[in-house]
Design a protein around this motif. Sequence first.
Motif, PDB file in Angstrom:
ATOM      1  N   SER A 182     -19.108  12.571   3.961  1.00 17.01           N
ATOM      2  CA  SER A 182     -20.000  12.436   2.802  1.00 17.01           C
ATOM      3  C   SER A 182     -19.299  11.703   1.663  1.00 17.01           C
ATOM      4  CB  SER A 182     -20.505  13.803   2.344  1.00 17.01           C
ATOM      5  OG  SER A 182     -19.459  14.572   1.804  1.00 17.01           O
ATOM      6  N   LYS A 183     -18.001  11.976   1.445  1.00 18.96           N
ATOM      7  CA  LYS A 183     -17.259  11.249   0.415  1.00 18.96           C
ATOM      8  C   LYS A 183     -17.150   9.773   0.772  1.00 18.96           C
ATOM      9  CE  LYS A 183     -14.428  15.013  -1.412  1.00 18.96           C
ATOM     10  NZ  LYS A 183     -13.056  15.512  -1.599  1.00 18.96           N
ATOM     11  N   LEU A 184     -16.946   9.483   2.046  1.00 16.79           N
ATOM     12  CA  LEU A 184     -16.860   8.097   2.488  1.00 16.79           C
ATOM     13  C   LEU A 184     -18.181   7.374   2.258  1.00 16.79           C
ATOM     14  CD1 LEU A 184     -15.187   5.904   3.892  1.00 16.79           C
ATOM     15  CD2 LEU A 184     -15.991   6.797   6.065  1.00 16.79           C
ATOM     16  N   ARG A 185     -19.272   8.033   2.564  1.00 15.67           N
ATOM     17  CA  ARG A 185     -20.587   7.422   2.329  1.00 15.67           C
ATOM     18  C   ARG A 185     -20.803   7.154   0.842  1.00 15.67           C
ATOM     19  NH1 ARG A 185     -23.648  11.336   6.503  1.00 15.67           N
ATOM     20  NH2 ARG A 185     -23.241  10.126   8.386  1.00 15.67           N
ATOM     21  N   MET A 186     -20.413   8.108   0.012  1.00 21.09           N
ATOM     22  CA  MET A 186     -20.564   7.911  -1.431  1.00 21.09           C
ATOM     23  C   MET A 186     -19.698   6.752  -1.900  1.00 21.09           C
ATOM     24  SD  MET A 186     -21.007  11.797  -2.975  1.00 21.09           S
ATOM     25  CE  MET A 186     -19.289  11.942  -3.245  1.00 21.09           C
ATOM     26  N   ALA A 187     -18.478   6.649  -1.375  1.00 20.52           N
ATOM     27  CA  ALA A 187     -17.582   5.567  -1.758  1.00 20.52           C
ATOM     28  C   ALA A 187     -18.132   4.219  -1.307  1.00 20.52           C
ATOM     29  CB  ALA A 187     -16.193   5.793  -1.171  1.00 20.52           C
ATOM     30  N   LYS A 188     -18.705   4.176  -0.108  1.00 21.62           N
ATOM     31  CA  LYS A 188     -19.292   2.927   0.380  1.00 21.62           C
ATOM     32  C   LYS A 188     -20.471   2.521  -0.491  1.00 21.62           C
ATOM     33  CE  LYS A 188     -18.009   2.988   5.246  1.00 21.62           C
ATOM     34  NZ  LYS A 188     -18.504   3.059   6.627  1.00 21.62           N
ATOM     35  N   ALA A 189     -21.295   3.508  -0.849  1.00 20.45           N
ATOM     36  CA  ALA A 189     -22.433   3.205  -1.714  1.00 20.45           C
ATOM     37  C   ALA A 189     -21.960   2.701  -3.069  1.00 20.45           C
ATOM     38  CB  ALA A 189     -23.306   4.447  -1.883  1.00 20.45           C
ATOM     39  N   GLU A 190     -20.939   3.330  -3.612  1.00 17.26           N
ATOM     40  CA  GLU A 190     -20.387   2.905  -4.894  1.00 17.26           C
ATOM     41  C   GLU A 190     -19.776   1.516  -4.776  1.00 17.26           C
ATOM     42  OE1 GLU A 190     -16.806   4.291  -7.820  1.00 17.26           O
ATOM     43  OE2 GLU A 190     -17.999   5.871  -6.875  1.00 17.26           O
ATOM     44  N   SER A 191     -19.085   1.272  -3.676  1.00 17.43           N
ATOM     45  CA  SER A 191     -18.467  -0.032  -3.463  1.00 17.43           C
ATOM     46  C   SER A 191     -19.523  -1.126  -3.360  1.00 17.43           C
ATOM     47  CB  SER A 191     -17.616  -0.002  -2.198  1.00 17.43           C
ATOM     48  OG  SER A 191     -17.129  -1.273  -1.896  1.00 17.43           O
ATOM     49  N   SER A 192     -20.594  -0.852  -2.634  1.00 20.17           N
ATOM     50  CA  SER A 192     -21.638  -1.867  -2.494  1.00 20.17           C
ATOM     51  C   SER A 192     -22.330  -2.121  -3.832  1.00 20.17           C
ATOM     52  CB  SER A 192     -22.649  -1.469  -1.427  1.00 20.17           C
ATOM     53  OG  SER A 192     -23.343  -0.302  -1.814  1.00 20.17           O
ATOM     54  N   SER A 193     -22.500  -1.074  -4.640  1.00 22.87           N
ATOM     55  CA  SER A 193     -23.095  -1.297  -5.956  1.00 22.87           C
ATOM     56  C   SER A 193     -22.141  -2.084  -6.847  1.00 22.87           C
ATOM     57  CB  SER A 193     -23.480   0.030  -6.615  1.00 22.87           C
ATOM     58  OG  SER A 193     -22.334   0.785  -6.912  1.00 22.87           O
ATOM     59  N   GLN A 194     -20.832  -1.850  -6.719  1.00 23.07           N
ATOM     60  CA  GLN A 194     -19.857  -2.624  -7.483  1.00 23.07           C
ATOM     61  C   GLN A 194     -19.844  -4.076  -7.035  1.00 23.07           C
ATOM     62  OE1 GLN A 194     -16.107  -0.635  -7.039  1.00 23.07           O
ATOM     63  NE2 GLN A 194     -16.531   0.850  -8.663  1.00 23.07           N
ATOM     64  N   LYS A 195     -20.034  -4.319  -5.750  1.00 23.61           N
ATOM     65  CA  LYS A 195     -20.086  -5.695  -5.250  1.00 23.61           C
ATOM     66  C   LYS A 195     -21.264  -6.433  -5.866  1.00 23.61           C
ATOM     67  CE  LYS A 195     -18.031  -4.871  -0.735  1.00 23.61           C
ATOM     68  NZ  LYS A 195     -18.298  -4.831   0.699  1.00 23.61           N
ATOM     69  N   GLU A 196     -22.397  -5.729  -5.968  1.00 25.42           N
ATOM     70  CA  GLU A 196     -23.564  -6.360  -6.568  1.00 25.42           C
ATOM     71  C   GLU A 196     -23.297  -6.691  -8.026  1.00 25.42           C
ATOM     72  OE1 GLU A 196     -26.878  -3.777  -5.904  1.00 25.42           O
ATOM     73  OE2 GLU A 196     -26.738  -3.954  -3.733  1.00 25.42           O
ATOM     74  N   VAL A 197     -22.620  -5.799  -8.728  1.00 25.31           N
ATOM     75  CA  VAL A 197     -22.282  -6.053 -10.127  1.00 25.31           C
ATOM     76  C   VAL A 197     -21.335  -7.238 -10.232  1.00 25.31           C
ATOM     77  CG1 VAL A 197     -21.075  -5.100 -12.124  1.00 25.31           C
ATOM     78  CG2 VAL A 197     -22.694  -3.679 -10.864  1.00 25.31           C
ATOM     79  N   VAL A 198     -20.344  -7.306  -9.353  1.00 24.18           N
ATOM     80  CA  VAL A 198     -19.390  -8.415  -9.367  1.00 24.18           C
ATOM     81  C   VAL A 198     -20.098  -9.725  -9.057  1.00 24.18           C
ATOM     82  CG1 VAL A 198     -17.398  -9.396  -8.172  1.00 24.18           C
ATOM     83  CG2 VAL A 198     -17.385  -6.995  -8.858  1.00 24.18           C
ATOM     84  N   LYS A 199     -21.019  -9.702  -8.091  1.00 21.14           N
ATOM     85  CA  LYS A 199     -21.759 -10.918  -7.747  1.00 21.14           C
ATOM     86  C   LYS A 199     -22.617 -11.366  -8.920  1.00 21.14           C
ATOM     87  CE  LYS A 199     -22.028 -10.161  -2.784  1.00 21.14           C
ATOM     88  NZ  LYS A 199     -22.915  -9.835  -1.661  1.00 21.14           N
ATOM     89  N   ASP A 200     -23.257 -10.421  -9.596  1.00 23.10           N
ATOM     90  CA  ASP A 200     -24.089 -10.757 -10.741  1.00 23.10           C
ATOM     91  C   ASP A 200     -23.244 -11.256 -11.907  1.00 23.10           C
ATOM     92  OD1 ASP A 200     -26.256  -9.965  -9.273  1.00 23.10           O
ATOM     93  OD2 ASP A 200     -26.431  -7.978 -10.214  1.00 23.10           O
TER      94      ASP A 200
END
Length: 149
Positions: A65-83
């Motif tokens: 569950s922590k890994l899933r949360m980290a992946k979700a956070e990472s993907s949201s950070q990627k979107e922020v970085v791309k934007d």
Amino acid sequence: MDLLVLGFCGLIFVCLAAGCNFFATAKINDKINALRQDRRSLHREVSELQAALISKREEKKIVISKLRMAKAESSSQKEVVKDASPSTPSDTRNFETELVSQRVITQRDLDKVKKYRRSTSCPYGVAETIVMLGYASQQEVDVVRAKYS
């Protein structure tokens, strides 16, 4: 008299047989008791291992569950970085080409950086990854980056 001697020999034989049987039975009973103790000990160990297994399964669920949360956070950070990064792919390619042409890094190092970013889904840009992996210093990268900012 022969009958008496024969009877006495038979009695001695019966006593010897009974004595041997008694000692053999005692040894077998000792082995049985030892095996019962071993069985109880093994049963306790199995119970402890089952409890540990249940505990490890719970820990695994928490880690997943922590890994899933980290992946979700990472993907949201990627979107922020791309934007946040307005550079176009051609700017990035020119920046990378400039890094190689000014011999800040080699083409082989650049290929390793790209491969690392793909394999790890690295959320950082090429410049940050180059510095992070130690192929160049932050100052060297900043000099080249200043031309493409």
